[in-house]
Design a protein around this motif. Structure first.
Motif, PDB file in Angstrom:
ATOM      1  N   ASP A   6       0.862  -1.178   0.000  1.00 21.89           N
ATOM      2  CA  ASP A   6       0.000   0.000   0.000  1.00 21.89           C
ATOM      3  C   ASP A   6       0.899   1.230   0.000  1.00 21.89           C
ATOM      4  O   ASP A   6       1.614   1.484   0.971  1.00 21.89           O
ATOM      5  CB  ASP A   6      -0.896  -0.020   1.244  1.00 21.89           C
ATOM      6  CG  ASP A   6      -1.958   1.067   1.221  1.00 21.89           C
ATOM      7  OD1 ASP A   6      -1.800   2.056   0.475  1.00 21.89           O
ATOM      8  OD2 ASP A   6      -2.938   0.923   1.978  1.00 21.89           O
ATOM      9  N   CYS A   7       0.910   1.968  -1.095  1.00 23.88           N
ATOM     10  CA  CYS A   7       1.757   3.159  -1.204  1.00 23.88           C
ATOM     11  C   CYS A   7       1.107   4.392  -0.578  1.00 23.88           C
ATOM     12  O   CYS A   7       1.736   5.446  -0.506  1.00 23.88           O
ATOM     13  CB  CYS A   7       2.099   3.428  -2.663  1.00 23.88           C
ATOM     14  SG  CYS A   7       3.129   2.128  -3.382  1.00 23.88           S
ATOM     15  N   ALA A  12      -4.332   5.359  10.335  1.00 24.45           N
ATOM     16  CA  ALA A  12      -4.606   4.317  11.335  1.00 24.45           C
ATOM     17  C   ALA A  12      -3.751   3.079  11.078  1.00 24.45           C
ATOM     18  O   ALA A  12      -3.176   2.508  12.006  1.00 24.45           O
ATOM     19  CB  ALA A  12      -6.087   3.956  11.329  1.00 24.45           C
ATOM     20  N   ASP A  13      -3.659   2.649   9.816  1.00 26.48           N
ATOM     21  CA  ASP A  13      -2.857   1.463   9.497  1.00 26.48           C
ATOM     22  C   ASP A  13      -1.377   1.699   9.760  1.00 26.48           C
ATOM     23  O   ASP A  13      -0.697   0.858  10.346  1.00 26.48           O
ATOM     24  CB  ASP A  13      -3.072   1.043   8.040  1.00 26.48           C
ATOM     25  CG  ASP A  13      -4.406   0.350   7.814  1.00 26.48           C
ATOM     26  OD1 ASP A  13      -5.106   0.037   8.796  1.00 26.48           O
ATOM     27  OD2 ASP A  13      -4.746   0.122   6.637  1.00 26.48           O
ATOM     28  N   SER A  14      -0.850   2.846   9.331  1.00 27.21           N
ATOM     29  CA  SER A  14       0.583   3.101   9.545  1.00 27.21           C
ATOM     30  C   SER A  14       0.879   3.277  11.031  1.00 27.21           C
ATOM     31  O   SER A  14       1.937   2.870  11.505  1.00 27.21           O
ATOM     32  CB  SER A  14       1.066   4.293   8.734  1.00 27.21           C
ATOM     33  OG  SER A  14       0.411   5.476   9.120  1.00 27.21           O
ATOM     34  N   ASP A  15      -0.068   3.843  11.781  1.00 24.96           N
ATOM     35  CA  ASP A  15       0.116   3.993  13.224  1.00 24.96           C
ATOM     36  C   ASP A  15       0.195   2.648  13.938  1.00 24.96           C
ATOM     37  O   ASP A  15       0.897   2.518  14.944  1.00 24.96           O
ATOM     38  CB  ASP A  15      -0.998   4.837  13.839  1.00 24.96           C
ATOM     39  CG  ASP A  15      -0.846   6.326  13.550  1.00 24.96           C
ATOM     40  OD1 ASP A  15       0.215   6.728  13.008  1.00 24.96           O
ATOM     41  OD2 ASP A  15      -1.789   7.078  13.862  1.00 24.96           O
TER      42      ASP A  15
END
Length: 142
Positions: A6-7, A12-15
């Protein structure tokens, strides 16, 4: 399990990843400096007209000065400005409890400059970028 690239991930996901590694690190080393304590800073060289003619972008974290980039305009080279920039960045790092310094430079850039300023070569990654090499150097600041 699904594996995906996912570029442009959601915050929320990166956290989840950031918090996960921070929790793991804290579990392993309770008094490890948290990433929130990271201090990004710049050191600028200015000409007589006040124009930026060089500088350093750096970060202090995990008791280490990370020199991300150093650049000097052609007119500012050879007169000690680079050495003065490094000195000031290291001084700031010491003021913020850094005992080490780390820098990456490439084969066409500044390896001899860093070595003249007390940095020791640790490793070379050949072929990065293609046809060149990346050099990794460190220095004890304490």
């Amino acid at each position: 399990m699904k594996i995906e690239i996912d570029c442009n991930p959601s915050t929320a996901d990166s956290d989840v990843l950031s918090q996960g590694i921070m929790n793991f690190n804290k579990l392993m080393i309770q008094d490890l400096e948290p990433m929130e304590a990271e201090k990004r800073f710049y050191v600028f060289a200015r000409d007589d007209d006040g124009e930026v003619c060089g500088g350093i972008r750096a970060t202090c974290y995990w008791n280490t000065l990370h020199i991300e980039l150093l650049w000097l305009a052609e007119k500012a080279r050879g007169g000690g400005a680079g050495r003065a920039l490094i000195h000031r960045a290291e001084e700031y790092a010491r003021e913020h409890d850094c005992a080490n310094a780390l820098v990456e430079t490439t084969s066409w850039q500044a390896k001899p400059f860093y070595e003249k300023n007390g940095y020791k070569h640790m490793a070379t990654l050949e072929g990065r970028p293609k046809g060149q090499a990346s050099h990794y150097l460190s220095k004890t600041l304490a």
